[in-house]
Motif scaffolding. Structure first.
Motif, PDB file in Angstrom:
ATOM      1  N   ASP A  56      42.203  43.929  41.931  1.00 33.61           N
ATOM      2  CA  ASP A  56      41.273  44.427  41.028  1.00 33.61           C
ATOM      3  C   ASP A  56      40.285  45.324  41.508  1.00 33.61           C
ATOM      4  N   ARG A  77      45.245  46.967  35.158  1.00 33.03           N
ATOM      5  CA  ARG A  77      44.432  45.808  34.839  1.00 33.03           C
ATOM      6  C   ARG A  77      45.030  44.581  34.100  1.00 33.03           C
ATOM      7  N   ARG A  81      45.841  41.087  35.498  1.00 33.66           N
ATOM      8  CA  ARG A  81      45.312  39.683  34.512  1.00 33.66           C
ATOM      9  C   ARG A  81      46.506  38.829  34.237  1.00 33.66           C
TER      10      ARG A  81
END
Length: 126
Positions: A56, A77, A81
């Protein structure tokens, strides 16, 4: 008649292999206690969490430095996730070796795509 015999033979083979596989599942947890499973692999859990957080941070830094476009960052991202969600599902009952390897492989894949996106300079997800 022939189809019935084949179906019967296949169902017998499947039933014969399913029972030992289910019995073997209890070997993963000492005493068959699934409640304590999350405490059995604290080092693996910590390492995966650290790797996900680093991923991240790398994505965030790459976007802040304009090494990747916002669109590329959005896709990366999303992948990160999904890895977090998978980790949360796995960690609920403790990480097995195969689950750990799966997560590591997925993290490595996203890291490789981040490197590729940094170098391509085209601003497209690809």
């Amino acid at each position: 008649m022939r189809k019935t015999i084949i179906a019967l033979a296949l169902s017998t083979m499947i039933a014969g292999t399913a029972a030992p596989a289910m019995a073997h599942d209890n070997d993963r947890y000492p005493g068959g206690n699934r409640a304590e499973a999350s405490y059995l692999t604290p080092a693996r859990n910590a390492e995966i969490r650290r790797n996900i957080n680093q991923l991240d941070n790398r994505i965030q830094r790459a976007q802040a430095n304009r090494a990747i476009s916002p669109r590329e960052a959005q896709g990366l991202r999303r992948d990160a996730r999904e890895i977090k969600q998978t980790y949360n599902r796995y960690a609920n009952r403790g990480l097995s070796v195969s689950e750990y390897r799966t997560l590591e492989r997925r993290i490595a894949t996203v890291n490789a795509r981040l490197q590729i996106d940094r170098r391509d300079r085209d601003g497209r997800r690809g």
